[in-house]
Design an enzyme around this catalytic site. Structure first.
Site: not given
Length: 303
Positions: A224, A194, A198
Site C-alpha cells: 500500500d 483482499h 485491491d
C-alpha cells in the site's frame, strides 16, 4: 556440366549464380534498393515495389527521399547518402518510411557502398527490414515490465529508471519525491477481504495520478505504498502536492457495505544531482514514518 571431380567449370558458374541471385532478389521479403550519390533510385526489388505501391518503372530515377522517407527525415536521408559515398562508409540506420496508402512503417536498414572497377564509389545499396511490429511488441513488453499489474501505474523498475535519469551525473536536474503510505489499509483487508483491498488500491492509484497531474510519475512501490516523482524538485510544490494527496485520499472509498475511509502518511525528499535513488527514497521513507508517528500521537485515545 561438371567435370569428373564433380566441379563445375568457372564459365558455367556465372550464369547459374546470376539465375540464383535473380531468384533471390525477386523472392526475398527484404526491401532492396540501390541509389546513386544524388539519391536517385537505380534499382528496387518486388518487395519494395509492393511496399510503396509503385512499379519499378515508376520508382526508377526518383529521389528515394521523395518516395518512401517521411518528410521530416528527408534532409537527413540525403545527407546520409552523400556522406556514405564521400567517406566510403554506410552506417546501419532505422527510420520511418511511408508505405502504400500513406501508412508509416518503421524500417531498419543495412547499407553498403558500391564501387566501380576503378575503385570509385558510385552508389549505396540498402537492405531494409520492416520492424514496425517488432518495435510495437518491444514497446508493449517494456511497458509491461515497467507497469504495476494491479493498478496500472508505474512499478519499482520504472521509478528507479526515472530516478537514474534525474540524478545520474553532476549536471542532472534532480527531482522531488513523495513517499505515500496508506493508513489503516491492513484493516480494510482484514475486515473486508483482499478483493476489496485491491479495488481500493486501484482507486487510490487513480486518485494519485489525478492529483499529481502530467509530468509526474506515480509509482506503486509495493503493497500500500506509492511514490510520486516530481520533476521540479521544489519544496513549496512538494508541500502543496502533499496537501492535495492527503485531502484526495481522505475522501470516502466505495466499499461492499458502504463507504470506506482511510488516510495517508506522506514524506517528502528532494534529490540532488549525484545522489543515488536509494538514498532519496530512504529519506522520503523516513519522513513518511515521521509523519505517520505524528498522526498517531494526535489521534485521541479511546476511553
Amino acid at each position: 556440366m561438371a567435370d569428373r571431380d564433380g566441379v563445375r567449370p568457372a564459365a558455367a558458374t556465372v550464369p547459374e549464380d546470376a539465375r540464383l541471385a535473380h531468384a533471390f532478389v525477386e523472392a526475398v521479403e527484404a526491401l532492396l534498393c540501390i541509389v546513386g550519390p544524388d539519391g536517385r533510385i537505380l534499382f528496387t526489388n518486388p518487395a519494395l515495389q509492393r511496399f510503396t505501391g509503385l512499379t519499378a518503372a515508376d520508382l526508377l530515377g526518383q529521389r528515394f527521399w521523395d518516395v518512401w522517407v517521411v518528410p521530416e527525415e528527408a534532409v537527413l536521408a540525403a545527407h546520409a547518402v552523400r556522406t556514405a559515398v564521400d567517406s566510403g562508409v554506410a552506417h546501419p540506420q532505422e527510420g520511418d518510411w511511408i508505405a502504400a496508402g500513406g501508412e508509416r512503417r518503421r524500417v531498419a536498414m543495412r547499407n553498403t557502398v558500391l564501387y566501380d572497377d576503378d575503385g570509385r564509389a558510385y552508389a549505396v545499396a540498402s537492405v531494409g527490414i520492416d520492424v514496425t511490429d517488432d518495435r510495437a511488441r518491444e514497446a508493449r513488453l517494456h511497458h509491461q515490465t515497467r507497469t504495476d499489474a494491479l493498478t496500472g501505474v508505474a512499478n519499482r523498475a520504472a521509478l528507479f529508471e526515472a530516478l537514474h535519469a534525474r540524478l545520474e551525473g553532476s549536471a542532472a536536474p534532480g527531482c522531488g519525491l513523495l513517499f505515500c503510505d496508506l493508513d489503516d489499509f491492513k484493516t480494510v483487508n482484514d475486515v473486508h477481504g483482499h478483493a476489496t483491498g485491491d479495488r481500493l488500491l486501484v482507486e487510490a492509484a487513480a486518485r494519485l495520478v489525478e492529483v499529481a497531474g502530467p509530468g509526474h510519475l506515480v509509482t506503486r512501490f509495493g503493497g500500500d505504498e506509492f511514490v510520486i516523482l516530481c520533476p521540479a524538485g521544489d519544496e513549496q510544490e512538494l508541500r502543496a502536492l502533499s496537501t492535495r494527496v492527503g485531502v484526495r485520499l481522505a475522501a470516502p472509498f466505495p466499499g461492499p457495505d458502504g463507504a470506506l475511509r482511510i488516510g495517508v502518511s506522506v514524506g517528502a525528499a528532494i534529490g540532488k544531482a549525484g545522489e543515488s535513488g536509494d538514498d532519496v527514497i530512504a529519506r522520503a521513507d523516513r519522513a513518511m514514518y515521521g509523519a505517520k508517528s505524528h498522526q498517531r500521537r494526535r489521534k485521541p485515545r479511546s476511553s
